[in-house]
Design a protein around this motif. Structure first.
Motif, mmCIF file in Angstrom:
data_model
loop_
_atom_site.group_PDB
_atom_site.id
_atom_site.type_symbol
_atom_site.label_atom_id
_atom_site.label_comp_id
_atom_site.label_asym_id
_atom_site.label_seq_id
_atom_site.Cartn_x
_atom_site.Cartn_y
_atom_site.Cartn_z
ATOM 1 N N ILE A 46 59.126 20.607 36.209
ATOM 2 C CA ILE A 46 59.503 21.588 35.184
ATOM 3 C C ILE A 46 59.418 23.007 35.747
ATOM 4 N N GLU A 47 58.364 23.310 36.502
ATOM 5 C CA GLU A 47 58.252 24.637 37.106
ATOM 6 C C GLU A 47 59.420 24.901 38.062
ATOM 7 N N SER A 48 59.779 23.922 38.861
ATOM 8 C CA SER A 48 60.905 24.083 39.796
ATOM 9 C C SER A 48 62.196 24.374 39.045
ATOM 10 N N PHE A 49 62.457 23.616 37.997
ATOM 11 C CA PHE A 49 63.656 23.835 37.197
ATOM 12 C C PHE A 49 63.674 25.249 36.608
ATOM 13 N N LEU A 50 62.550 25.668 36.015
ATOM 14 C CA LEU A 50 62.481 26.979 35.365
ATOM 15 C C LEU A 50 62.694 28.111 36.363
ATOM 16 N N HIS A 51 62.130 27.997 37.544
ATOM 17 C CA HIS A 51 62.321 29.035 38.561
ATOM 18 C C HIS A 51 63.774 29.098 39.019
ATOM 19 N N ARG A 52 64.416 27.949 39.175
ATOM 20 C CA ARG A 52 65.833 27.934 39.576
ATOM 21 C C ARG A 52 66.726 28.556 38.503
ATOM 22 N N GLN A 53 66.300 28.473 37.243
ATOM 23 C CA GLN A 53 67.091 29.021 36.142
ATOM 24 C C GLN A 53 66.692 30.459 35.803
ATOM 25 N N ALA A 54 65.853 31.066 36.641
ATOM 26 C CA ALA A 54 65.440 32.472 36.517
ATOM 27 C C ALA A 54 64.611 32.765 35.269
ATOM 28 N N PHE A 55 63.815 31.803 34.833
ATOM 29 C CA PHE A 55 62.847 32.058 33.775
ATOM 30 C C PHE A 55 61.594 32.655 34.410
ATOM 31 N N ASP A 56 60.904 33.526 33.680
ATOM 32 C CA ASP A 56 59.596 34.014 34.116
ATOM 33 C C ASP A 56 58.581 32.968 33.674
ATOM 34 N N VAL A 57 57.778 32.460 34.611
ATOM 35 C CA VAL A 57 56.848 31.371 34.311
ATOM 36 C C VAL A 57 55.450 31.758 34.782
ATOM 37 N N ARG A 58 54.491 31.599 33.898
ATOM 38 C CA ARG A 58 53.083 31.829 34.232
ATOM 39 C C ARG A 58 52.305 30.577 33.851
ATOM 40 N N ARG A 59 51.531 30.071 34.806
ATOM 41 C CA ARG A 59 50.779 28.831 34.588
ATOM 42 C C ARG A 59 49.313 29.149 34.301
ATOM 43 N N GLN A 60 48.765 28.454 33.279
ATOM 44 C CA GLN A 60 47.347 28.549 32.964
ATOM 45 C C GLN A 60 46.769 27.147 32.885
ATOM 46 N N GLU A 61 45.640 26.944 33.549
ATOM 47 C CA GLU A 61 44.964 25.657 33.446
ATOM 48 C C GLU A 61 44.054 25.695 32.226
ATOM 49 N N LYS A 62 44.156 24.675 31.396
ATOM 50 C CA LYS A 62 43.396 24.613 30.142
ATOM 51 C C LYS A 62 42.479 23.394 30.109
ATOM 52 N N GLY A 63 41.833 23.095 31.199
ATOM 53 C CA GLY A 63 40.971 21.912 31.242
ATOM 54 C C GLY A 63 41.746 20.692 31.679
ATOM 55 N N ARG A 64 42.126 19.840 30.731
ATOM 56 C CA ARG A 64 42.842 18.599 31.049
ATOM 57 C C ARG A 64 44.361 18.736 31.022
ATOM 58 N N TYR A 65 44.847 19.908 30.765
ATOM 59 C CA TYR A 65 46.291 20.120 30.748
ATOM 60 C C TYR A 65 46.615 21.538 31.203
ATOM 61 N N TYR A 66 47.905 21.792 31.380
ATOM 62 C CA TYR A 66 48.388 23.109 31.792
ATOM 63 C C TYR A 66 49.271 23.692 30.696
ATOM 64 N N CYS A 67 49.243 25.000 30.612
ATOM 65 C CA CYS A 67 50.108 25.719 29.676
ATOM 66 C C CYS A 67 51.023 26.620 30.498
ATOM 67 N N LEU A 68 52.320 26.392 30.362
ATOM 68 C CA LEU A 68 53.298 27.265 31.003
ATOM 69 C C LEU A 68 53.767 28.290 29.978
ATOM 70 N N GLN A 69 53.578 29.559 30.299
ATOM 71 C CA GLN A 69 54.099 30.642 29.473
ATOM 72 C C GLN A 69 55.481 30.963 30.037
ATOM 73 N N VAL A 70 56.505 30.679 29.268
ATOM 74 C CA VAL A 70 57.889 30.799 29.744
ATOM 75 C C VAL A 70 58.591 31.905 28.968
ATOM 76 N N THR A 71 59.267 32.784 29.699
ATOM 77 C CA THR A 71 60.055 33.837 29.064
ATOM 78 C C THR A 71 61.463 33.769 29.626
ATOM 79 N N LYS A 72 62.434 33.705 28.719
ATOM 80 C CA LYS A 72 63.829 33.712 29.151
ATOM 81 C C LYS A 72 64.210 35.131 29.525
ATOM 82 N N GLY A 73 64.952 35.276 30.601
ATOM 83 C CA GLY A 73 65.360 36.592 31.081
ATOM 84 C C GLY A 73 66.289 37.293 30.101
ATOM 85 N N PRO A 74 66.469 38.601 30.280
ATOM 86 C CA PRO A 74 67.365 39.357 29.399
ATOM 87 C C PRO A 74 68.819 38.959 29.603
ATOM 88 N N LEU A 75 69.610 39.161 28.574
ATOM 89 C CA LEU A 75 71.044 38.909 28.649
ATOM 90 C C LEU A 75 71.677 39.959 29.543
#
Length: 78
Positions: A46-75
Motif C-alpha cells: 500500500i505504501e508503494s502504491f501511494l508513493h507512486r501515485q504522489a500521495f503524501d504518506v506518514r506512517r505511525q506505529e500503534k502497537g500491533r498495527y500501523y496507521c498511514l496518514q494519507v493526504t491527496k495532493g492538490p489539483l
C-alpha cells in the motif's frame, strides 16, 4: 474537511491493497485519510502504491498495527 478512516487490520493482500486503492481514489485534492493496517506485506504494498501515485504518506506505529496518514495532493492546473 473530514478525515476518513479505512480499517484494514483484518485484511491481507491482495484484498487490502484493492480496498486501499479504491478508498484513496475517492479522496478530494488535499483531503486526508487514515488507513489502519496490521499485515506487514499489505503495509509495504500500500505504501508503494501511494508513493507512486504522489500521495503524501506518514506512517505511525500503534502497537500491533500501523496507521498511514494519507493526504491527496492538490489539483494541478495544466
Amino acid at each position: 474537511m473530514e478525515v476518513t478512516v479505512l480499517d484494514l487490520r483484518t485484511e491481507r493482500c491482495p484484498m487490502a491493497l484493492l480496498l486501499a486503492k479504491r478508498h484513496v481514489m475517492t479522496l478530494l485534492p488535499e483531503q486526508q485519510s487514515q488507513i489502519l493496517i496490521s499485515d506487514l506485506s499489505s503495509l509495504s504494498d500500500i505504501e508503494s502504491f501511494l508513493h507512486r501515485q504522489a500521495f503524501d504518506v506518514r506512517r505511525q506505529e500503534k502497537g500491533r498495527y500501523y496507521c498511514l496518514q494519507v493526504t491527496k495532493g492538490p489539483l494541478l492546473n495544466v
